[in-house]
Write a protein that holds these residues in place. Structure first.
Motif, PDB file in Angstrom:
ATOM      1  N   ASP A  15       5.335  42.272  35.845  1.00  0.00           N
ATOM      2  CA  ASP A  15       5.818  42.184  37.226  1.00  0.00           C
ATOM      3  C   ASP A  15       7.262  41.712  37.343  1.00  0.00           C
ATOM      4  N   ALA A  16       7.918  41.583  36.202  1.00  0.00           N
ATOM      5  CA  ALA A  16       9.273  41.027  36.229  1.00  0.00           C
ATOM      6  C   ALA A  16      10.202  41.849  37.113  1.00  0.00           C
ATOM      7  N   LEU A  17      11.112  41.132  37.777  1.00  0.00           N
ATOM      8  CA  LEU A  17      12.128  41.756  38.618  1.00  0.00           C
ATOM      9  C   LEU A  17      13.417  41.749  37.797  1.00  0.00           C
ATOM     10  N   ILE A  18      13.961  42.945  37.534  1.00  0.00           N
ATOM     11  CA  ILE A  18      15.148  43.047  36.680  1.00  0.00           C
ATOM     12  C   ILE A  18      16.256  43.713  37.471  1.00  0.00           C
ATOM     13  N   THR A  19      17.356  43.000  37.679  1.00  0.00           N
ATOM     14  CA  THR A  19      18.430  43.514  38.530  1.00  0.00           C
ATOM     15  C   THR A  19      19.741  43.622  37.770  1.00  0.00           C
ATOM     16  N   LEU A  20      20.374  44.777  37.921  1.00  0.00           N
ATOM     17  CA  LEU A  20      21.719  44.986  37.382  1.00  0.00           C
ATOM     18  C   LEU A  20      22.679  44.186  38.253  1.00  0.00           C
ATOM     19  N   THR A  21      23.431  43.276  37.658  1.00  0.00           N
ATOM     20  CA  THR A  21      24.372  42.470  38.446  1.00  0.00           C
ATOM     21  C   THR A  21      25.806  42.763  37.977  1.00  0.00           C
ATOM     22  N   GLY A  22      26.701  41.784  38.094  1.00  0.00           N
ATOM     23  CA  GLY A  22      28.077  41.965  37.632  1.00  0.00           C
ATOM     24  C   GLY A  22      28.784  43.117  38.326  1.00  0.00           C
ATOM     25  N   GLY A  23      29.804  43.628  37.662  1.00  0.00           N
ATOM     26  CA  GLY A  23      30.655  44.672  38.240  1.00  0.00           C
ATOM     27  C   GLY A  23      29.892  45.927  38.657  1.00  0.00           C
ATOM     28  N   PHE A  24      28.874  46.304  37.903  1.00  0.00           N
ATOM     29  CA  PHE A  24      28.148  47.534  38.248  1.00  0.00           C
ATOM     30  C   PHE A  24      27.423  47.399  39.583  1.00  0.00           C
TER      31      PHE A  24
ATOM     32  N   ARG B 251      28.589  45.791  42.004  1.00  0.00           N
ATOM     33  CA  ARG B 251      29.649  45.907  43.008  1.00  0.00           C
ATOM     34  C   ARG B 251      30.166  47.335  43.122  1.00  0.00           C
ATOM     35  N   GLY B 252      29.540  48.254  42.395  1.00  0.00           N
ATOM     36  CA  GLY B 252      29.913  49.664  42.512  1.00  0.00           C
ATOM     37  C   GLY B 252      30.941  50.133  41.508  1.00  0.00           C
ATOM     38  N   LYS B 253      31.317  49.263  40.551  1.00  0.00           N
ATOM     39  CA  LYS B 253      32.308  49.687  39.559  1.00  0.00           C
ATOM     40  C   LYS B 253      31.736  50.808  38.689  1.00  0.00           C
ATOM     41  N   LYS B 254      32.599  51.728  38.278  1.00  0.00           N
ATOM     42  CA  LYS B 254      32.170  52.862  37.452  1.00  0.00           C
ATOM     43  C   LYS B 254      32.265  52.522  35.966  1.00  0.00           C
ATOM     44  N   ILE B 255      33.034  51.497  35.641  1.00  0.00           N
ATOM     45  CA  ILE B 255      33.129  51.040  34.254  1.00  0.00           C
ATOM     46  C   ILE B 255      33.093  49.519  34.203  1.00  0.00           C
ATOM     47  N   GLY B 256      32.786  48.975  33.020  1.00  0.00           N
ATOM     48  CA  GLY B 256      32.764  47.529  32.880  1.00  0.00           C
ATOM     49  C   GLY B 256      32.999  47.140  31.434  1.00  0.00           C
ATOM     50  N   HIS B 257      33.139  45.840  31.177  1.00  0.00           N
ATOM     51  CA  HIS B 257      33.333  45.415  29.788  1.00  0.00           C
ATOM     52  C   HIS B 257      31.989  45.047  29.164  1.00  0.00           C
ATOM     53  N   ASP B 258      30.985  44.852  30.036  1.00  0.00           N
ATOM     54  CA  ASP B 258      29.637  44.542  29.563  1.00  0.00           C
ATOM     55  C   ASP B 258      28.646  44.962  30.630  1.00  0.00           C
ATOM     56  N   ILE B 259      27.350  44.699  30.400  1.00  0.00           N
ATOM     57  CA  ILE B 259      26.331  44.982  31.414  1.00  0.00           C
ATOM     58  C   ILE B 259      25.556  43.693  31.634  1.00  0.00           C
ATOM     59  N   ASP B 260      25.459  43.296  32.885  1.00  0.00           N
ATOM     60  CA  ASP B 260      24.817  42.023  33.235  1.00  0.00           C
ATOM     61  C   ASP B 260      23.488  42.267  33.923  1.00  0.00           C
ATOM     62  N   PHE B 261      22.437  41.557  33.475  1.00  0.00           N
ATOM     63  CA  PHE B 261      21.120  41.675  34.097  1.00  0.00           C
ATOM     64  C   PHE B 261      20.589  40.300  34.459  1.00  0.00           C
ATOM     65  N   LEU B 262      19.965  40.249  35.635  1.00  0.00           N
ATOM     66  CA  LEU B 262      19.277  39.027  36.055  1.00  0.00           C
ATOM     67  C   LEU B 262      17.781  39.311  36.060  1.00  0.00           C
ATOM     68  N   ILE B 263      17.026  38.435  35.427  1.00  0.00           N
ATOM     69  CA  ILE B 263      15.581  38.639  35.293  1.00  0.00           C
ATOM     70  C   ILE B 263      14.843  37.461  35.921  1.00  0.00           C
TER      71      ILE B 263
ATOM     72  N   TRP C 125      25.936  35.849  39.929  1.00  0.00           N
ATOM     73  CA  TRP C 125      26.144  36.810  38.845  1.00  0.00           C
ATOM     74  C   TRP C 125      26.652  38.160  39.317  1.00  0.00           C
ATOM     75  N   THR C 126      26.652  38.390  40.637  1.00  0.00           N
ATOM     76  CA  THR C 126      27.223  39.642  41.136  1.00  0.00           C
ATOM     77  C   THR C 126      28.745  39.544  41.190  1.00  0.00           C
ATOM     78  N   GLY C 127      29.270  38.327  41.324  1.00  0.00           N
ATOM     79  CA  GLY C 127      30.714  38.159  41.363  1.00  0.00           C
ATOM     80  C   GLY C 127      31.303  38.778  42.637  1.00  0.00           C
ATOM     81  N   SER C 128      32.581  39.194  42.643  1.00  0.00           N
ATOM     82  CA  SER C 128      33.483  39.000  41.517  1.00  0.00           C
ATOM     83  C   SER C 128      33.746  37.523  41.252  1.00  0.00           C
ATOM     84  N   ARG C 129      34.422  37.243  40.183  1.00  0.00           N
ATOM     85  CA  ARG C 129      34.763  35.855  39.863  1.00  0.00           C
ATOM     86  C   ARG C 129      35.483  35.203  41.028  1.00  0.00           C
ATOM     87  N   GLN C 130      36.489  35.929  41.570  1.00  0.00           N
ATOM     88  CA  GLN C 130      37.283  35.390  42.665  1.00  0.00           C
ATOM     89  C   GLN C 130      36.411  35.183  43.910  1.00  0.00           C
TER      90      GLN C 130
END
Ligand code: 8DG
Ligand code: MN
Ligand code: MN
Length: 376
Positions: free
Chosen positions: A187-196, A198-210, A316-321
């Motif tokens: 039943d885990a909830l797994i969400t893509l966070t970080g730049g992706f 926010r709609g970014k098409k590229i990133g330096h990594d992939i962030d997930f919150l579980i 974890w969704t950011g952006s940092r700023q």
């Protein structure tokens, strides 16, 4: 008669959490220059000047038009003398000589190379630079250097890791993460966070919150996940940080604080059968063996208790700023302390619960800002 959208500079908030910042940046010419200046100050550990330029960049990113005259930035927040000088020069000359000087600066160039390696920060770069090292080639050739495991894999998979992660790759890794996590927690909830997120098409990594809805918690989940990946030959590196969260502790006041969730900084092997002409050559068998059919990808996995999910997601969704300004706004405008775990009202001396990001914005008296409008 058509309605001309009105824009009032004096109404632009100094906090990016009161602005909408999409990826549609009309002022890239300026913000690129500011970000180079900010990075150079970061390398010099001058946090004040670094933040000054990051804030200025963030303000120009939210403008619905390109700046063409000095009058266009009149009345905007965060436009100090250093910033205005650069804007003026770019308007007049098309580029900033100060930013150009930074790009040509030997120290900046070395730090830029060094910090592009996973596991290498400003401190390590400083050390290497003081030793007289200037390029990554020199670092690799310096056999007396004691590299951490993180830095060794950072160099080993360097080419893959500096080449950006695409949204398609993020989705492919997302499937792997979901499948593996749900093997142990259906039943885990797994969400893509970080730049992706926010709609970014590229990133330096992939962030997930579980997180796991309901009371059940599993402190071993992350360990089980990486153990399975290890068995499957998918894990190139992982560093699990154990949770240090103490119940009822006050949120951290630090603007750039790390949170206390259990997390894992990993490098995954993503198989991607690629069409390679060499495969069809005469010496087919030999060439097939030579073709690398995978890419090393940086993945961050964060696990949080269900009741802290909204706060963790917001952080974890950011952006940092955007995150920095949310905390600063909470602190200075609302006498509240916000971090990735909770929101604490200092006047009422209570924690404010939230089941969604919308509720957190509401607690702070802020209009809701969608993830794709948080690219501050
Ligand atoms: P990118 O990967 O596409 O380059 O950009 P990003 O996704 O926005 O940056 P990130 O470095 O992957 O971090 C994602 C967000 O997570 C960022 O806005 C800041 C936030 N964040 C925390 N805690 C931590 C932490 O401990 N480490 C890192 N790296 N980021 C954190 O809230
Ligand atoms: Mn990221
Ligand atoms: Mn990350």
């Amino acid at each position: 008669e058509s309605e001309v959208p009105s824009f009032t500079a004096s109404k632009v908030s100094q906090y990016s959490c009161q602005r909408k910042t999409t990826l549609n940046n009309f002022n890239k010419k300026f913000t690129d220059a500011f970000e180079i200046m900010a990075e150079n100050y970061e390398f010099k550990e001058n946090e004040m000047f670094c933040l000054e330029f990051l804030r200025a960049a963030s303000v120009l990113k939210c403008l619905p038009f390109p700046v063409v005259r000095m009058k266009d930035i009149q009345g905007l927040p965060c436009m100090g003398d250093q910033v205005r000088d650069i804007v003026e020069e770019i308007i007049e000359e098309g580029e900033s000589s100060r930013a150009k000087d930074v790009l040509n600066d030997e120290r900046y160039k070395s730090f830029k190379q060094f910090t592009s390696v996973f596991g290498v920060g400003v401190k390590t770069s400083e050390k290497w630079y003081r030793m007289g090292l200037r390029t990554l080639e020199e670092v690799k050739a310096e056999k007396t250097l004691k590299l951490s495991k993180m830095q060794r894999v950072g160099l080993l998979y360097y080419e893959d890791l500096v080449s950006c992660v695409s949204k398609a790759e993020a989705d492919a890794v997302g499937l792997i993460v979901k499948n593996t996590v749900r093997t142990f927690l259906p039943d885990a909830l797994i969400t893509l966070t970080g730049g992706f997120r926010r709609g970014k098409k590229i990133g330096h990594d992939i962030d997930f919150l579980i997180t796991n809805p309901g009371p059940r918690e599993d402190d071993d989940l992350l360990h089980k996940v990486v153990d399975l990946w290890k068995k499957q030959g998918l894990l190139l590196y992982c560093d699990i940080i154990e949770s240090t969260f103490v119940k009822d502790q006050l949120p951290s006041r630090k603007v750039d604080a790390m949170d206390n969730f259990q997390k894992c900084f990993a490098i995954l092997k993503l198989y991607q059968p690629r069409v390679d002409n060499r495969s069809y050559n005469a010496s087919k068998e030999f060439d097939m063996a030579e073709v690398k059919d995978w890419k090393a990808i940086r993945v961050d996995l964060v696990i949080c208790p269900f009741e802290q999910y909204a706060y963790a997601l917001l952080g974890w969704t950011g952006s940092r700023q955007f995150g920095r300004d949310l905390r600063r706004f909470a602190n200075h405008e609302k006498k509240m302390i916000l971090d990735n775990h909770a929101l604490y009202d200092k006047r009422k001396r209570i924690f404010l619960k939230a089941g969604s990001e919308e509720e957190i914005f509401a607690h702070l008296g802020l209009d809701y800002v969608e993830p794709w409008e948080r690219n501050a």
